[in-house]
Scaffold this active site. Sequence first.
Site, PDB file in Angstrom:
ATOM      1  N   ASP A 196       0.815  -1.224   0.000  1.00 16.02           N
ATOM      2  CA  ASP A 196       0.000   0.000   0.000  1.00 16.02           C
ATOM      3  C   ASP A 196       0.851   1.277   0.000  1.00 16.02           C
ATOM      4  OD1 ASP A 196      -1.701   2.094   0.756  1.00 16.02           O
ATOM      5  OD2 ASP A 196      -2.268   1.206   2.680  1.00 16.02           O
ATOM      6  N   HIS A 369      -3.869   4.242   6.894  1.00 14.66           N
ATOM      7  CA  HIS A 369      -2.791   3.669   6.073  1.00 14.66           C
ATOM      8  C   HIS A 369      -1.441   3.931   6.731  1.00 14.66           C
ATOM      9  CE1 HIS A 369      -5.431   3.090   2.522  1.00 14.66           C
ATOM     10  NE2 HIS A 369      -6.058   4.141   3.018  1.00 14.66           N
TER      11      HIS A 369
END
Length: 556
Positions: A196, A369
């Site tokens: 990610d 994140h």
Amino acid sequence: MSDNQDAGVSIVPIGGLGEFGLNMMVYQYGDDIIVVDAGLMFPEADMPGVDLVFPDITYLRENRDKIKGIIITHAHEDHVGGLAFFLRQINVPIYGTELTLALAKGRLREYGALEIAQLNVIHPDDTVQLGCFHLEFIYVAHSIPDTVAVAIHTPVGIIVHASDFKFDQTPVDNRLTEVHKLAALGEKGVLLLISDSTNADRPGFTPSERSIYPDLNGVFQQTTGGLFLATFSSSLHRVQQFIDLAVEHHRLIAVSGRSMINNIRTASELGYLDVPHNILIDAREANRFAPHEVVVLSTGSQGEPRSGMALIAKDDHAFLHIEPGDTVLISARIIPGNELSVRHMINHLLRRGAHVLHERNANIHVSGHGAREDLKLMMNLVRPKFFIPAHGEYSNLVQHAELAEDVGISSDNITVAEDGDLISLTPDFCGVRGKVPAGRVLVDGKIDMGVENIVVHDRQQLAQDGMVIPIVVLNNNSGDVTAGPDMVSRGFVHMDESEDLMNEAKEIVIHAINHLSPGSKSETETVQEEIRVVLRRFFKKKTDRRPMVLPVVMRV
Ligand SMILES: [Zn+2]
Ligand SMILES: [Zn+2]
């Protein structure tokens, strides 16, 4: 792509590499294909008349017989929002965790795809065999519970598809990223990590979701009047913190927004949210209580024109209103591309006398994140031979690739790929070997029309149903109609023979504009959208056709 197994595993990012949204990854070995995620993207400002954007799955349609299943890593729209669109074209078994599939069901039902969906609930400790691929799951902390990364055991080696994650040491639900599983995979030997890149530009570790609790608590303490909270309906850890704070500060919670209501119901039924009895009230009842007895929890953190918070900001909401001195918290990341609509919303709120707190002036949001240190930790746990950055715009991917070099992955072993690249993976090689069709499908409301792109769709709609251009002039100060509307039409109806229809359409436009609040009238986009909606509905009803409606709004 050839079926030659000597070519190793083929990997194709259908979407999500080079953009935020549309996440979809294809893994193929011989005659076996698995797909990970089916995301959507919300349209950008330069796509008028488009409601949703999906990845182009031509490549998968051409290989549909080989597809053994699709794995959904979590219930964010950029990973699951395109599932109904996908299923209508390719109906294969779906695998996902309990909450992920429960939340996905709502959207599948909405698009009439629930009956055909073959849903298989997995627990993070389960394994699944799909063709030659053996799948393991790794629980990861993220802004929505029940997110998993996937370890794909292939004939050439192990691939770790990290999905969206952070290493939160004190998550709200106490479920930690399963570091031990990642380390064990690293010990076994991982051939490729796909990870990610969202926050590849942010230094340090992403703080814990709990780290914002003290400041949120401070806001609750200091607010004596009305309190409005806007966040994503999928940010369930945030919602849990709001619920805990409401309990602590003796406020009831009025929930606004269909997705917020549905997600809270589903998550609490399954035990992913702890919602005390009798604390939730219908937003219609909020006015029965004093402002300090209630907190409004709403969708619309991105200023989406028809969302709860945007309507409240413009004083267009049927029963929720801002009073001077009220406090509004926008507890979410402002997604690039949404800055303008958020700014509009904040301006309206300030005009109503509200205090507005958002991620740029208060510590009331934290990302789901991982930042640079989280990303390095993932690489150091998994210790892959090859690395591909995913989930981000090109600049995010490049920065993530640089991080990989920092932790010692050879630059020859790092591939910055983009949507449609055909990547070949063998024990000794990972790189782009070709291209497959990829791109975007733009959709306006109906998902089953099978258009390939907006140009084709525009042409079809123009050919079948024609086009209507309503032109209206508004007073720049009052927002009232000062001239028009005039109607220009091509290929829809013969203007001379349809005077009555067009006169009625003009009245409908004037009526619709007059019923907008002053705040909405001041926004050209909102006026255009309103005209588009009422006219499409009107023409559909009167003529059973759907001409393209392109409103022109001028101001003097
Ligand atoms: Zn996510
Ligand atoms: Zn995502």
